[in-house]
Write a protein that holds these residues in place. Sequence first.
Motif, short mmCIF file in Angstrom:
data_model
loop_
_atom_site.label_atom_id
_atom_site.label_comp_id
_atom_site.label_asym_id
_atom_site.label_seq_id
_atom_site.Cartn_x
_atom_site.Cartn_y
_atom_site.Cartn_z
N ALA A 36 0.84 -1.21 0.00
CA ALA A 36 0.00 0.00 0.00
C ALA A 36 0.87 1.26 0.00
CB ALA A 36 -0.94 -0.01 1.20
N THR A 38 3.86 1.48 -1.32
CA THR A 38 4.39 1.57 -2.68
C THR A 38 3.37 2.21 -3.61
OG1 THR A 38 5.73 -0.40 -2.33
CG2 THR A 38 5.33 0.24 -4.61
N LEU A 39 2.11 1.78 -3.49
CA LEU A 39 1.05 2.35 -4.33
C LEU A 39 0.81 3.81 -3.99
CD1 LEU A 39 -1.51 -0.62 -4.38
CD2 LEU A 39 0.05 0.11 -6.20
N ALA A 40 0.86 4.16 -2.70
CA ALA A 40 0.69 5.56 -2.29
C ALA A 40 1.80 6.42 -2.88
CB ALA A 40 0.67 5.67 -0.78
N VAL A 44 -1.46 6.44 -6.24
CA VAL A 44 -2.72 5.71 -6.40
C VAL A 44 -3.68 6.14 -5.31
CG1 VAL A 44 -3.77 3.41 -6.36
CG2 VAL A 44 -1.55 3.75 -7.45
N PRO A 47 -4.84 3.74 -1.46
CA PRO A 47 -3.85 2.67 -1.65
C PRO A 47 -4.11 1.42 -0.81
CG PRO A 47 -2.91 4.51 -0.43
CD PRO A 47 -4.26 4.95 -0.90
N ASN A 48 -4.69 1.56 0.37
CA ASN A 48 -4.97 0.37 1.18
C ASN A 48 -6.01 -0.53 0.52
OD1 ASN A 48 -3.16 0.96 3.24
ND2 ASN A 48 -4.65 2.24 4.33
N VAL A 50 -6.83 -0.56 -2.72
CA VAL A 50 -6.27 -1.07 -3.98
C VAL A 50 -5.28 -2.19 -3.69
CG1 VAL A 50 -4.88 -0.47 -6.00
CG2 VAL A 50 -6.67 1.09 -5.23
N ALA A 51 -4.46 -2.02 -2.66
CA ALA A 51 -3.49 -3.07 -2.31
C ALA A 51 -4.19 -4.35 -1.90
CB ALA A 51 -2.58 -2.58 -1.18
#
Length: 171
Positions: A36, A38-40, A44, A47-48, A50-51
């Motif tokens: 999460a 990494t996505l943030a 993104v 992110p939580n 989506v992760a």
Amino acid sequence: MTGRSHNLLLLASRLLLAAALLPTGVARALNVSGFALTLAGAGVPMPNGVATAAVVVQVFGPLAVVLGVLPAISGVALAAFAAAMAVLLHPFWQFSGANFLTERALFLADLGLAGGFLLYALAGPGGWSWQGWRRREPGESRAAARAAPAKAAGRGTRAPSSGRKPARAAA
């Protein structure tokens, strides 16, 4: 190609496709918060969430591919996942030099993986899968299972026609 070698190739393909995602999916499942982050960092939103969704797709999707469950749905979902992750995690256009080449190679590898999943969705899992097993009737032999589609399609049950309609009998 014989039915046995065709099914063997499809099984090997399914195993290789799953092997490309499953280890990373398990690693991400063990550290969802790190993924999460990494996505943030990639910008993104949410992110939580989506992760978590990505981990579910990346763990259960390859398992569905290995088993041959719902090939059209799992193949398209995993292709969309691989393409989305390519864009989100490997934006090679933002880099230069060696990093550009590395990120571009990873981006193209993810797109190739997406293509493989689309081919799986189109070709299906083959006879050595859950779907192939479900097509057989209880007590049906393998030879009868192979002959059933030919009979259902009408092959081998009537003489070939000349392509003309039959003439009507005179009254």
